[in-house]
Write a protein that holds these residues in place. Structure first.
Motif, PDB file in Angstrom:
ATOM      1  N   ASN A  70     -20.832  34.479  28.684  1.00  0.00           N
ATOM      2  CA  ASN A  70     -19.437  34.314  28.246  1.00  0.00           C
ATOM      3  C   ASN A  70     -19.173  35.285  27.104  1.00  0.00           C
ATOM      4  O   ASN A  70     -19.433  34.989  25.945  1.00  0.00           O
ATOM      5  CB  ASN A  70     -19.183  32.881  27.794  1.00  0.00           C
ATOM      6  CG  ASN A  70     -17.729  32.642  27.424  1.00  0.00           C
ATOM      7  OD1 ASN A  70     -16.901  33.567  27.437  1.00  0.00           O
ATOM      8  ND2 ASN A  70     -17.396  31.405  27.086  1.00  0.00           N
ATOM      9  N   ARG A  71     -18.663  36.423  27.455  1.00  0.00           N
ATOM     10  CA  ARG A  71     -18.465  37.502  26.484  1.00  0.00           C
ATOM     11  C   ARG A  71     -17.417  37.171  25.422  1.00  0.00           C
ATOM     12  O   ARG A  71     -17.361  37.840  24.396  1.00  0.00           O
ATOM     13  CB  ARG A  71     -18.057  38.784  27.217  1.00  0.00           C
ATOM     14  CG  ARG A  71     -19.124  39.335  28.153  1.00  0.00           C
ATOM     15  CD  ARG A  71     -20.146  40.108  27.387  1.00  0.00           C
ATOM     16  NE  ARG A  71     -21.169  40.701  28.220  1.00  0.00           N
ATOM     17  CZ  ARG A  71     -22.104  41.535  27.790  1.00  0.00           C
ATOM     18  NH1 ARG A  71     -22.132  41.863  26.511  1.00  0.00           N
ATOM     19  NH2 ARG A  71     -23.015  42.020  28.587  1.00  0.00           N
ATOM     20  N   GLN A  72     -16.608  36.158  25.650  1.00  0.00           N
ATOM     21  CA  GLN A  72     -15.571  35.840  24.659  1.00  0.00           C
ATOM     22  C   GLN A  72     -16.116  35.062  23.464  1.00  0.00           C
ATOM     23  O   GLN A  72     -15.452  34.972  22.439  1.00  0.00           O
ATOM     24  CB  GLN A  72     -14.434  35.051  25.315  1.00  0.00           C
ATOM     25  CG  GLN A  72     -13.646  35.880  26.322  1.00  0.00           C
ATOM     26  CD  GLN A  72     -12.314  35.266  26.650  1.00  0.00           C
ATOM     27  OE1 GLN A  72     -11.507  34.988  25.765  1.00  0.00           O
ATOM     28  NE2 GLN A  72     -12.072  35.039  27.925  1.00  0.00           N
ATOM     29  N   CYS A  73     -17.306  34.487  23.598  1.00  0.00           N
ATOM     30  CA  CYS A  73     -17.991  33.839  22.469  1.00  0.00           C
ATOM     31  C   CYS A  73     -17.057  32.934  21.668  1.00  0.00           C
ATOM     32  O   CYS A  73     -16.913  33.089  20.444  1.00  0.00           O
ATOM     33  CB  CYS A  73     -18.595  34.890  21.545  1.00  0.00           C
ATOM     34  SG  CYS A  73     -19.591  36.134  22.380  1.00  0.00           S
ATOM     35  N   PRO A  74     -16.411  31.966  22.315  1.00  0.00           N
ATOM     36  CA  PRO A  74     -15.374  31.191  21.612  1.00  0.00           C
ATOM     37  C   PRO A  74     -15.874  30.444  20.392  1.00  0.00           C
ATOM     38  O   PRO A  74     -15.156  30.337  19.394  1.00  0.00           O
ATOM     39  CB  PRO A  74     -14.857  30.228  22.691  1.00  0.00           C
ATOM     40  CG  PRO A  74     -15.940  30.185  23.729  1.00  0.00           C
ATOM     41  CD  PRO A  74     -16.565  31.534  23.713  1.00  0.00           C
ATOM     42  N   ASN A  75     -17.097  29.895  20.455  1.00  0.00           N
ATOM     43  CA  ASN A  75     -17.541  29.084  19.314  1.00  0.00           C
ATOM     44  C   ASN A  75     -17.676  29.915  18.052  1.00  0.00           C
ATOM     45  O   ASN A  75     -17.383  29.461  16.948  1.00  0.00           O
ATOM     46  CB  ASN A  75     -18.856  28.368  19.628  1.00  0.00           C
ATOM     47  CG  ASN A  75     -20.023  29.316  19.798  1.00  0.00           C
ATOM     48  OD1 ASN A  75     -20.014  30.139  20.707  1.00  0.00           O
ATOM     49  ND2 ASN A  75     -21.022  29.202  18.944  1.00  0.00           N
ATOM     50  N   GLU A  76     -18.112  31.181  18.178  1.00  0.00           N
ATOM     51  CA  GLU A  76     -18.194  32.050  17.010  1.00  0.00           C
ATOM     52  C   GLU A  76     -16.813  32.519  16.564  1.00  0.00           C
ATOM     53  O   GLU A  76     -16.479  32.490  15.371  1.00  0.00           O
ATOM     54  CB  GLU A  76     -19.087  33.265  17.307  1.00  0.00           C
ATOM     55  CG  GLU A  76     -20.570  32.983  17.259  1.00  0.00           C
ATOM     56  CD  GLU A  76     -21.147  32.680  18.633  1.00  0.00           C
ATOM     57  OE1 GLU A  76     -20.375  32.703  19.623  1.00  0.00           O
ATOM     58  OE2 GLU A  76     -22.356  32.413  18.727  1.00  0.00           O
ATOM     59  N   VAL A  77     -16.005  32.957  17.510  1.00  0.00           N
ATOM     60  CA  VAL A  77     -14.688  33.502  17.164  1.00  0.00           C
ATOM     61  C   VAL A  77     -13.832  32.441  16.477  1.00  0.00           C
ATOM     62  O   VAL A  77     -13.169  32.713  15.465  1.00  0.00           O
ATOM     63  CB  VAL A  77     -13.990  34.047  18.424  1.00  0.00           C
ATOM     64  CG1 VAL A  77     -12.541  34.434  18.110  1.00  0.00           C
ATOM     65  CG2 VAL A  77     -14.748  35.253  18.975  1.00  0.00           C
ATOM     66  N   VAL A 507      -9.422  39.756  18.351  1.00  0.00           N
ATOM     67  CA  VAL A 507     -10.081  38.926  19.360  1.00  0.00           C
ATOM     68  C   VAL A 507      -9.536  37.500  19.328  1.00  0.00           C
ATOM     69  O   VAL A 507      -9.708  36.738  20.266  1.00  0.00           O
ATOM     70  CB  VAL A 507     -11.613  38.928  19.185  1.00  0.00           C
ATOM     71  CG1 VAL A 507     -12.161  40.340  19.327  1.00  0.00           C
ATOM     72  CG2 VAL A 507     -12.034  38.335  17.847  1.00  0.00           C
ATOM     73  N   MET A 508      -8.849  37.139  18.221  1.00  0.00           N
ATOM     74  CA  MET A 508      -8.129  35.864  18.126  1.00  0.00           C
ATOM     75  C   MET A 508      -6.888  36.079  17.276  1.00  0.00           C
ATOM     76  O   MET A 508      -6.963  36.694  16.208  1.00  0.00           O
ATOM     77  CB  MET A 508      -9.015  34.774  17.508  1.00  0.00           C
ATOM     78  CG  MET A 508      -8.318  33.412  17.370  1.00  0.00           C
ATOM     79  SD  MET A 508      -9.416  32.077  16.836  1.00  0.00           S
ATOM     80  CE  MET A 508      -9.753  32.562  15.132  1.00  0.00           C
ATOM     81  N   ILE A 509      -5.768  35.595  17.755  1.00  0.00           N
ATOM     82  CA  ILE A 509      -4.503  35.654  17.011  1.00  0.00           C
ATOM     83  C   ILE A 509      -3.892  34.257  17.012  1.00  0.00           C
ATOM     84  O   ILE A 509      -3.730  33.636  18.066  1.00  0.00           O
ATOM     85  CB  ILE A 509      -3.521  36.665  17.646  1.00  0.00           C
ATOM     86  CG1 ILE A 509      -4.017  38.089  17.454  1.00  0.00           C
ATOM     87  CG2 ILE A 509      -2.136  36.509  17.043  1.00  0.00           C
ATOM     88  CD1 ILE A 509      -3.978  38.593  16.024  1.00  0.00           C
ATOM     89  N   ASN A 510      -3.584  33.762  15.817  1.00  0.00           N
ATOM     90  CA  ASN A 510      -2.977  32.436  15.655  1.00  0.00           C
ATOM     91  C   ASN A 510      -3.746  31.348  16.410  1.00  0.00           C
ATOM     92  O   ASN A 510      -3.150  30.481  17.062  1.00  0.00           O
ATOM     93  CB  ASN A 510      -1.506  32.472  16.102  1.00  0.00           C
ATOM     94  CG  ASN A 510      -0.670  33.390  15.235  1.00  0.00           C
ATOM     95  OD1 ASN A 510      -0.902  33.500  14.030  1.00  0.00           O
ATOM     96  ND2 ASN A 510       0.298  34.061  15.849  1.00  0.00           N
ATOM     97  N   GLY A 511      -5.057  31.429  16.339  1.00  0.00           N
ATOM     98  CA  GLY A 511      -5.902  30.398  16.923  1.00  0.00           C
ATOM     99  C   GLY A 511      -6.177  30.524  18.396  1.00  0.00           C
ATOM    100  O   GLY A 511      -6.884  29.686  18.968  1.00  0.00           O
ATOM    101  N   SER A 512      -5.642  31.566  19.036  1.00  0.00           N
ATOM    102  CA  SER A 512      -5.841  31.744  20.482  1.00  0.00           C
ATOM    103  C   SER A 512      -6.666  33.001  20.759  1.00  0.00           C
ATOM    104  O   SER A 512      -6.419  34.067  20.168  1.00  0.00           O
ATOM    105  CB  SER A 512      -4.489  31.866  21.203  1.00  0.00           C
ATOM    106  OG  SER A 512      -3.748  30.672  21.067  1.00  0.00           O
ATOM    107  N   LEU A 513      -7.637  32.867  21.653  1.00  0.00           N
ATOM    108  CA  LEU A 513      -8.432  34.024  22.052  1.00  0.00           C
ATOM    109  C   LEU A 513      -7.556  35.012  22.796  1.00  0.00           C
ATOM    110  O   LEU A 513      -6.684  34.630  23.590  1.00  0.00           O
ATOM    111  CB  LEU A 513      -9.595  33.593  22.958  1.00  0.00           C
ATOM    112  CG  LEU A 513     -10.554  32.538  22.410  1.00  0.00           C
ATOM    113  CD1 LEU A 513     -11.648  32.247  23.422  1.00  0.00           C
ATOM    114  CD2 LEU A 513     -11.162  32.987  21.087  1.00  0.00           C
ATOM    115  N   THR A 514      -7.788  36.285  22.569  1.00  0.00           N
ATOM    116  CA  THR A 514      -6.994  37.319  23.232  1.00  0.00           C
ATOM    117  C   THR A 514      -7.671  37.875  24.478  1.00  0.00           C
ATOM    118  O   THR A 514      -7.016  38.523  25.297  1.00  0.00           O
ATOM    119  CB  THR A 514      -6.738  38.497  22.275  1.00  0.00           C
ATOM    120  OG1 THR A 514      -7.990  39.143  21.981  1.00  0.00           O
ATOM    121  CG2 THR A 514      -6.074  38.030  20.988  1.00  0.00           C
ATOM    122  N   GLY A 515      -8.969  37.662  24.615  1.00  0.00           N
ATOM    123  CA  GLY A 515      -9.713  38.259  25.726  1.00  0.00           C
ATOM    124  C   GLY A 515     -10.209  39.658  25.436  1.00  0.00           C
ATOM    125  O   GLY A 515     -10.920  40.245  26.260  1.00  0.00           O
TER     126      GLY A 515
END
Length: 525
Positions: A70-77, A507-515
């Protein structure tokens, strides 16, 4: 300029007091700090009333294989982390031989999952590091002791000596030259735990020659070697002069924190470079396989499975496991089960003690059955069942550790499975919240989460908001930052961390991942 962050409260990571300014970014570099016209930028981010900091640096993760899935790494971002260091606790997969790849993944699948079908094979450390390129975050890595031992001796239960030691030293030197930050050991895991002190000394000579960092997950205090686990590290530093980082040193422990540094006092007075780390929880997580004695883990996956199912070995296995459990769980402690093989397993989230009671088994019998049925793909997550009085004391101790300049905070993130430890989503906001509530200065908090780990791991151009530095930038509402992940709901996004730029791209704007996947694989400078 490409990006202009306007009117933010800049906390630059140096420890200097906050100031209001714009931060200008050209491509992946911070090109200016001051006051600029909006018309000069292609993209403007309004940060008025918000804090602008360097992206956080997590010096302790086990996220390498999850990152490849999972290249988006949400937990870190979500936490504002722009750079991770992986390959800690002696657990890692490079360099590796083709015939060891499958065994290495399967033996460690309790925390990493069996994700071989996601992975493109590699052999050298350089080939592995190249695959970490192109995620949402930057990733750097230590070379793991387990991987080095496997290159030289496979999964044999004996220390490295002679030709095997020379092979290991050459493999370590090559990995260091290919960009490893240092070497990590996990001496309660195997095959790393089959080492002796002389082996560690010889390998650390190579780490020292390459100006790397030696990161230590201590051996169990079970009389395997003549020295105590901490005294072993003292001897390694004394004989080699290597830079030392004591991983999760006294996280959730019960000893007096004033005794932590005593073994290293003489070395520090002589100028030794010694660092310490904690994470902001009272219990950890790990491989259920680690509860099995060393002799039963020798030889690789198939042989381990045979031993676990052997009727002839069952009595000895149960006896030795009962003795071993005390090193992982304090009296009255147990752990939740996390199964990475079957995401729908009914045992997930239950404690080992509950599972044993349901099946009319002993604790050790339940562990063995779970390992067999799930082909070793079982992890555990500790349960915080200390009294409120003890919890209060332990968290106060953690505050004292955070305020010690020798300490850093690393999450020890293992982001695999349905109920990963909440530290994977909450460590950094939790630390900010805990320290803010104790009136710790924001500039000190941010410094400890950015430039301090950057300097420790020799990550050049990271960890500071400064002209010429890489544009890893976090925007947060400092007064609202807090973790929301719990032991029952472990994957909840924290609050207050709003946007994250990595190498100049959002990679994140206003709490949302950008992809956007702008992270890079980082090498030791």
């Amino acid at each position: 300029m490409d990006v202009l962050i306007k009117n933010g409260i800049v906390v630059d990571g140096s420890g200097n007091q906050p100031f209001i300014a714009d931060v200008a970014i050209e491509r992946d570099i911070i090109c200016g700090i001051g006051h600029f016209e909006k018309s000069e930028a292609r993209r403007v981010i309004d940060a008025a009333g918000k804090m602008v900091t360097p992206g956080f640096i997590d010096g302790h993760t086990h996220a390498e294989l999850t990152l490849l899935k999972n290249r988006q790494c949400p937990n870190e971002v979500y936490q504002g982390i722009s750079t991770i260091v992986t390959g800690q606790c002696g657990l890692g997969f490079a360099p590796i031989k083709n015939d060891q790849f499958e065994d290495s993944i399967k033996i460690n699948s309790g925390i990493f999952g069996d994700c071989r079908h996601y992975l493109k094979h590699w052999n050298s450390f350089q080939e592995f590091l190249n695959q970490l390129d192109g995620a949402a975050i930057n990733a750097a890595a230590n070379v793991s002791h387990n991987a080095i031992r496997q290159m030289a001796l496979g999964f044999e239960n004996k220390p490295l000596k002679g030709e095997a030691l020379q092979i290991a030293k050459q493999a370590l030197d090559q990995a260091m030259k290919e960009g490893a930050l240092g070497m990590s050991v996990g001496l309660s895991y195997y095959p790393g735990g089959y080492s002796d002190t002389n082996e560690l000394i010889e390998l650390c000579k190579i780490v020292k020659e390459n100006d790397g960092l030696f990161c230590t997950h201590l051996r169990l205090n079970n009389n395997q070697i003549p020295l105590s686990p901490v005294e072993e590290m003292v001897q390694v530093v004394k004989k080699t002069g290597v830079r030392l980082n004591m991983l999760h040193y006294r996280t959730g422990g019960y000893e007096d924190i004033s005794t932590l540094f005593q073994p290293f006092k003489e070395l520090e007075e002589r100028g030794a470079d010694i660092h310490y780390e904690y994470y902001p929880y009272l219990v950890g997580a790990g491989l259920v396989l680690a509860l099995v004695p060393d002799w039963a883990q020798e030889g690789g996956y198939s042989i381990i499975m045979e031993r676990l199912q052997s009727a002839e070995l069952r009595d000895k296995l149960l006896k030795d496991m009962k003795e071993r459990h005390q090193y992982f769980f304090a009296k009255g402690q147990t752990a939740m089960i996390n199964i990475t093989k079957d995401m729908y397993a009914k045992e997930i989230g239950k404690s080992i003690s509950e599972i044993a009671e349901e099946h009319g088994e002993s604790f050790s019998e339940a562990v063995i059955r779970l390992l067999i049925e799930n082909e070793l793909q079982v992890g555990f997550i500790g349960i915080e069942n200390q009294s409120e009085e003890l919890k209060s004391k332990l968290y106060e101790d953690q505050y004292q550790l955070f305020m010690d300049p020798r300490y850093t905070m690393g999450s020890d993130t293992i982001p695999e499975g349905v109920i990963c430890h909440p530290r994977g989503f909450g460590s950094f906001p939790r630390t900010i919240c805990q320290m803010r509530e104790r009136s710790v200065a924001p500039e000190y908090i941010i410094q400890k989460l950015t430039s301090v780990p950057a300097q420790l791991y020799h990550l050049k151009d990271r960890g500071l908001i400064d002209v010429g530095k890489k544009a890893d930038v976090c925007i947060l509402d400092f007064d609202k930052v807090r973790d929301t992940a719990t032991f029952l709901d472990t994957r909840r996004q924290p609050e207050g961390i709003e946007s994250l730029l990595v190498n100049g791209l959002p990679v994140m704007i206003n709490g949302s991942l950008t992809g956007i996947l702008s992270g890079r694989a980082l090498k030791r400078e």
